[in-house]
Design an enzyme around this catalytic site. Structure first.
Site, PDB file in Angstrom:
ATOM      1  CG  HIS A  10      22.329 -12.803   1.766  1.00  0.00           C
ATOM      2  ND1 HIS A  10      23.683 -13.014   1.851  1.00  0.00           N
ATOM      3  CD2 HIS A  10      22.038 -11.851   2.689  1.00  0.00           C
ATOM      4  CE1 HIS A  10      24.192 -12.232   2.797  1.00  0.00           C
ATOM      5  NE2 HIS A  10      23.217 -11.507   3.311  1.00  0.00           N
ATOM      6  CG  HIS A  54      26.859 -10.067   5.843  1.00  0.00           C
ATOM      7  ND1 HIS A  54      26.450 -10.791   6.941  1.00  0.00           N
ATOM      8  CD2 HIS A  54      25.767  -9.898   5.067  1.00  0.00           C
ATOM      9  CE1 HIS A  54      25.158 -11.050   6.841  1.00  0.00           C
ATOM     10  NE2 HIS A  54      24.714 -10.520   5.709  1.00  0.00           N
TER      11      HIS A  54
END
Length: 336
Positions: free
Chosen positions: A59, A222
């Site tokens: 991320h 995700h």
């Protein structure tokens, strides 16, 4: 999918090694730890409340890029899209503790809740450190408002960390840092759109499947399923859908002030992000909602996923002061 890696099994450790070498004056690894990092300024005790963040890798610049002046003090880093285990969280906690408590900030995911919860217990029992936890739940697509405790944490975690870090930096005590961070968490809402998947280095396979001309509204960071899959639309139409859902959920009204974040998921260009922000500004202006401060760029990505998210945080004078406060981290800086 092509990637510049060596051994897929050690990409996170090699990333951390490169990050530390790139910013040796700003960040350091906790001695004896492999996955706990601290901002070097936090090693010089001034009695501030410690702020520890963390989550899975992939991320970036979240989470490791947000340790520094005016943001978090320590970070625990997990494998790609996987929560860090309790041990590095405890190590980061010990490293940033200056005797006045530590605040954990993390997203609403099962692994993070379990591991940060265990770390909190260990910090209390073994090190006598008082820990308070803030679980970010800003993704309006992931659960209806009546079940907001089930919502995922996505890009809004940036704003929540910003508020916590600024409150801690100005010397607020633990209870005040927690109050303000909770206020930010309650005031922030996000929604995203996915255009193309990412691929984990270990598998090389897409994290989800979308048709050549499809998009998915509400897709998680995700690759968690969104709320609607359909033909790719023009930017203004996509932006309207995201903004409408956020506004309907957040109860914003004419005269309110907001901080805005248009966040790229990894492979979306700055051109596209500014086109999206253009429409966000138009829609908020139409509703007489004022943009107090805006952020456009990659703040919380999902590897090379295509798409973006829009985040609005309602701000009053108290939150404006904290959002406007200076910050200096390796991968994010803001000046007065």
């Amino acid at each position: 999918m092509k990637k510049l890696v060596n051994n897929p099994d050690v990409v996170v450790d090699e990333m951390i090694d490169g990050y530390l070498k790139a910013f040796p004056k700003l960040v350091a690894k906790v001695e004896g730890s492999g996955r706990a990092l601290v901002a070097k300024q936090s090693l010089h005790g001034n009695g501030k409340v410690g702020i520890v963040i963390g989550g899975g890798s992939g991320h970036e610049p979240a989470f490791m890029g947000y340790i520094g002046r005016g943001m978090a003090d320590g970070v625990a880093i997990g494998n790609i899209f996987a929560s860090p285990p309790p041990q590095p969280i405890v190590e980061a906690t010990e490293a940033v503790n200056q005797g006045n408590g530590v605040v954990y900030i993390y997203g609403n995911y099962a692994g993070d809740i379990m591991n940060f919860g265990m770390a909190s217990d260990l910090a209390d029992m073994e090190h006598d450190i008082k820990v308070e936890s803030i679980i970010v739940r800003d993704d309006v697509a992931s659960a209806p408002k009546r079940e907001k405790e089930k919502r995922r944490g996505i890009a809004g975690e940036f704003f929540v960390t910003k508020v916590a870090g600024a409150a801690s930096a100005r010397g607020d005590d633990l209870s005040e840092v927690v109050r303000l961070t909770n206020k930010a968490n309650e005031s922030v809402r996000s929604m995203g759109v996915g255009l193309t998947p990412c691929a984990l280095p270990q598998t090389g396979k897409p994290s989800f499947v979308l048709g050549k001309n499809e998009m998915e509204i509400g897709l998680g960071h995700h690759g968690e399923p969104g709320v609607e899959k359909g033909p790719l639309q023009q930017a203004d139409d996509v932006c309207d859908r995201l903004i409408d859902d956020i506004l309907n959920d957040g109860g914003l009204k004419a005269g309110d002030d907001v901080a805005v974040l248009v966040n790229g998921l990894g492979s979306t260009t700055q051109m596209e992000l500014f086109i999206m922000f253009r429409r966000v500004e138009q829609r908020l202006s139409e509703k007489q909602i004022n943009i107090h401060r805006s952020y456009v760029g990659n703040y919380s990505t999902s590897m090379e996923m295509g798409g973006c998210s829009v985040t609005l945080m309602k701000v009053d004078e108290e939150l404006k002061a904290l959002i406007d406060a200076p910050a200096e981290c390796p991968l994010y800086a803001q000046y007065e």
